[in-house]
Write a protein that holds these residues in place. Structure first.
Motif, PDB file in Angstrom:
ATOM      1  N   ILE A   1      31.360  27.673  31.925  1.00  0.00           N
ATOM      2  CA  ILE A   1      30.974  27.919  30.541  1.00  0.00           C
ATOM      3  C   ILE A   1      30.427  29.338  30.508  1.00  0.00           C
ATOM      4  CG2 ILE A   1      29.432  27.303  28.648  1.00  0.00           C
ATOM      5  CD1 ILE A   1      29.489  24.429  29.701  1.00  0.00           C
ATOM      6  N   TYR A   2      31.004  30.175  29.649  1.00  0.00           N
ATOM      7  CA  TYR A   2      30.621  31.583  29.537  1.00  0.00           C
ATOM      8  C   TYR A   2      29.795  31.803  28.281  1.00  0.00           C
ATOM      9  CZ  TYR A   2      34.313  32.218  32.980  1.00  0.00           C
ATOM     10  OH  TYR A   2      35.089  32.140  34.110  1.00  0.00           O
ATOM     11  N   SER A   3      28.783  32.650  28.383  1.00  0.00           N
ATOM     12  CA  SER A   3      27.985  33.025  27.222  1.00  0.00           C
ATOM     13  C   SER A   3      27.317  34.369  27.495  1.00  0.00           C
ATOM     14  CB  SER A   3      26.932  31.958  26.894  1.00  0.00           C
ATOM     15  OG  SER A   3      26.055  31.777  27.975  1.00  0.00           O
TER      16      SER A   3
ATOM     17  N   GLU B   1      23.165  35.760  20.253  1.00  0.00           N
ATOM     18  CA  GLU B   1      23.877  35.054  21.312  1.00  0.00           C
ATOM     19  C   GLU B   1      25.324  34.797  20.943  1.00  0.00           C
ATOM     20  OE1 GLU B   1      21.873  31.553  22.758  1.00  0.00           O
ATOM     21  OE2 GLU B   1      19.906  32.424  22.325  1.00  0.00           O
TER      22      GLU B   1
ATOM     23  N   PRO C   1      28.963  29.916  23.262  1.00  0.00           N
ATOM     24  CA  PRO C   1      29.486  29.595  24.595  1.00  0.00           C
ATOM     25  C   PRO C   1      30.930  29.103  24.523  1.00  0.00           C
ATOM     26  CG  PRO C   1      27.331  28.595  24.259  1.00  0.00           C
ATOM     27  CD  PRO C   1      27.789  29.113  22.926  1.00  0.00           C
ATOM     28  N   THR C   2      31.724  29.456  25.529  1.00  0.00           N
ATOM     29  CA  THR C   2      33.107  29.009  25.585  1.00  0.00           C
ATOM     30  C   THR C   2      33.391  28.332  26.918  1.00  0.00           C
ATOM     31  OG1 THR C   2      33.879  31.135  26.453  1.00  0.00           O
ATOM     32  CG2 THR C   2      33.896  30.873  24.060  1.00  0.00           C
ATOM     33  N   ASP C   3      34.190  27.278  26.878  1.00  0.00           N
ATOM     34  CA  ASP C   3      34.618  26.579  28.087  1.00  0.00           C
ATOM     35  C   ASP C   3      35.834  27.285  28.675  1.00  0.00           C
ATOM     36  OD1 ASP C   3      32.698  24.714  27.493  1.00  0.00           O
ATOM     37  OD2 ASP C   3      34.066  23.037  27.235  1.00  0.00           O
TER      38      ASP C   3
ATOM     39  N   CYS D   1      36.472  33.520  29.347  1.00  0.00           N
ATOM     40  CA  CYS D   1      35.512  34.612  29.251  1.00  0.00           C
ATOM     41  C   CYS D   1      35.847  35.616  28.144  1.00  0.00           C
ATOM     42  CB  CYS D   1      35.416  35.322  30.600  1.00  0.00           C
ATOM     43  SG  CYS D   1      34.127  36.562  30.683  1.00  0.00           S
TER      44      CYS D   1
ATOM     45  N   VAL E   1      33.831  35.831  24.766  1.00  0.00           N
ATOM     46  CA  VAL E   1      32.449  36.310  24.906  1.00  0.00           C
ATOM     47  C   VAL E   1      32.442  37.828  25.096  1.00  0.00           C
ATOM     48  CG1 VAL E   1      30.338  36.130  26.279  1.00  0.00           C
ATOM     49  CG2 VAL E   1      31.687  34.080  25.798  1.00  0.00           C
TER      50      VAL E   1
ATOM     51  N   GLU F   1      28.080  29.418  33.744  1.00  0.00           N
ATOM     52  CA  GLU F   1      27.547  28.131  34.223  1.00  0.00           C
ATOM     53  C   GLU F   1      28.695  27.362  34.855  1.00  0.00           C
ATOM     54  OE1 GLU F   1      25.931  24.363  31.772  1.00  0.00           O
ATOM     55  OE2 GLU F   1      24.916  26.253  31.350  1.00  0.00           O
TER      56      GLU F   1
END
Length: 91
Positions: free
Chosen positions: A25-27, A36, A39-41, A44, A47, A69
């Motif tokens: 998970i990218y953020s 912020e 977040p994306t699954d 990348c 983001v 994450e």
């Protein structure tokens, strides 16, 4: 009741591959204003694009905290008594 204590057993650590588990998970968070990225699954680029657009709209906002994450899973290694128990339970 019988109880066993295993003082030494080998385990393996690897990525969680269960159904629905994301690879990552990218953020990101702007260090200037706290904005912020959503977040994306597993992706990348959205983001990264958010950070570039945020700087475009706010030229002095140039520092970001990037976060990735990931998820791990521990399994019993060959020879670990729990491995046989997991196999019997279909895990």
């Amino acid at each position: 009741m019988t109880r066993s204590i295993i003082k030494a057993a080998e385990w393996t650590l690897g990525p969680e591959t269960g159904e629905g588990a994301p690879q990552a998970i990218y953020s990101a968070v702007c260090m200037d204003c706290g904005a912020e990225a959503k977040p994306t699954d597993n992706e990348c680029p959205p983001v990264e694009v958010w950070a570039l657009k945020h700087t475009g709209l706010n030229p002095t906002h140039r520092q970001f905290k990037a976060m990735v994450e990931t998820y791990w899973h521990v399994t019993p290694a060959e020879g670990n008594p729990y491995r046989e128990g997991d196999a019997a339970q279909g895990a």
